[in-house]
Each structure stands twice: as C-alpha cells, then as structure tokens.
Write a protein that holds these residues in place. Structure first.
Motif, PDB file in Angstrom:
ATOM      1  N   ALA A 126       0.854  -1.191   0.000  1.00 34.76           N
ATOM      2  CA  ALA A 126       0.000   0.000   0.000  1.00 34.76           C
ATOM      3  C   ALA A 126       0.883   1.232   0.000  1.00 34.76           C
ATOM      4  CB  ALA A 126      -0.910  -0.011   1.220  1.00 34.76           C
ATOM      5  N   GLU A 182      -9.486  -3.154   2.434  1.00 36.55           N
ATOM      6  CA  GLU A 182      -8.166  -2.824   1.901  1.00 36.55           C
ATOM      7  C   GLU A 182      -7.671  -3.962   1.010  1.00 36.55           C
ATOM      8  OE1 GLU A 182      -5.172  -0.940   4.395  1.00 36.55           O
ATOM      9  OE2 GLU A 182      -6.699  -0.784   5.945  1.00 36.55           O
ATOM     10  N   ALA A 213      -2.929   0.467  -3.878  1.00 39.64           N
ATOM     11  CA  ALA A 213      -2.304  -0.841  -3.651  1.00 39.64           C
ATOM     12  C   ALA A 213      -1.593  -1.249  -4.934  1.00 39.64           C
ATOM     13  CB  ALA A 213      -3.352  -1.878  -3.277  1.00 39.64           C
ATOM     14  N   SER A 245      -5.003  -4.322  -0.520  1.00 38.75           N
ATOM     15  CA  SER A 245      -3.593  -4.681  -0.341  1.00 38.75           C
ATOM     16  C   SER A 245      -3.437  -5.841   0.633  1.00 38.75           C
ATOM     17  CB  SER A 245      -2.785  -3.477   0.158  1.00 38.75           C
ATOM     18  OG  SER A 245      -3.304  -3.007   1.387  1.00 38.75           O
ATOM     19  N   ASN A 297      -6.722   1.401  -3.159  1.00 42.92           N
ATOM     20  CA  ASN A 297      -6.678   0.368  -2.119  1.00 42.92           C
ATOM     21  C   ASN A 297      -8.017   0.314  -1.386  1.00 42.92           C
ATOM     22  OD1 ASN A 297      -5.681  -1.613  -0.480  1.00 42.92           O
ATOM     23  ND2 ASN A 297      -4.527  -0.224   0.849  1.00 42.92           N
TER      24      ASN A 297
END
Ligand code: FES
Length: 105
Positions: A21, A53, A31, A55, A45
């Motif tokens: 990230a 998220e 990401a 990532s 992200n």
C-alpha cells in the motif's frame, strides 16, 4: 492531462502474490500488486463493495480476492468479477530496471 511518473520501490519490496500500500500526496491510497510472473498492477486500495483494503487480499493469477467478503477484483481493470459488481480505479504502473514506477495523473 500529463502523467508524472514517480518511483515507488524496488519490485522485490513487494511480495510475490502480494501487494504494497502506498500513499502519494493527496491521492487516495493505492495498492500495488505483484503476480507470480512479476507483473505489477495498481488499484485504489479500496474494495468497491464496502471499502476493504485490497492490499491485504490474496493475489492469484491477475485477480485479488478482497479480505473482507471475498469479492474477486480483476487487477487489469479494477472490475469486480461476476456475480459481484463494482469497480475500483486503476492506475498506470510499470517496472523499469527492477524498480516500480507509478503514474500520477
Ligand atoms: S469489502 Fe471487499 S468484499 Fe466486502
């Protein structure tokens, strides 16, 4: 609009089948994903479902599975794969001499 390329990290700083990230200025968090074939992709992200998220997701092939509710997102397009729906923004990213560069637009 012109793109400005910015060096992010070494390719090896991103785990294979993983992501890193990054936060660049006032852009939304991004990401950057690395596949087993050392291809890289960059998406916001943020999962299009409820903001998980990406990532932290599992990368397989050129897809990431969101860690929250397992939506599958195409890394090339940011599009959720059927039967799910949604789209997260994609960014231009490339590897030059083992370094990852991201375009800011
Ligand atoms: S937040 Fe990603 S699948 Fe729900």
């Amino acid at each position: 609009m012109t793109q400005q390329w910015q060096r992010i990290c070494a390719l090896t700083d991103i785990p294979t089948q993983g992501a890193r990230a990054v936060q660049l200025g006032d852009m939304a968090p991004i990401a950057i994903f690395r596949t087993t074939g050392d291809r890289v992709f960059a998406l916001d992200n943020r999962c299009p479902h409820k903001g998980g998220e990406l990532s932290h997701g599992l990368v397989y092939g050129e897809t990431v599975a969101c860690p929250m509710h397992n939506f599958k997102i195409d890394l090339k397009t940011g599009q959720a794969l059927a039967p799910e729906q949604g789209q997260t923004a994609c960014h231009s990213v490339e590897v030059r001499d083992g370094e990852v560069w991201l375009a800011r637009s």
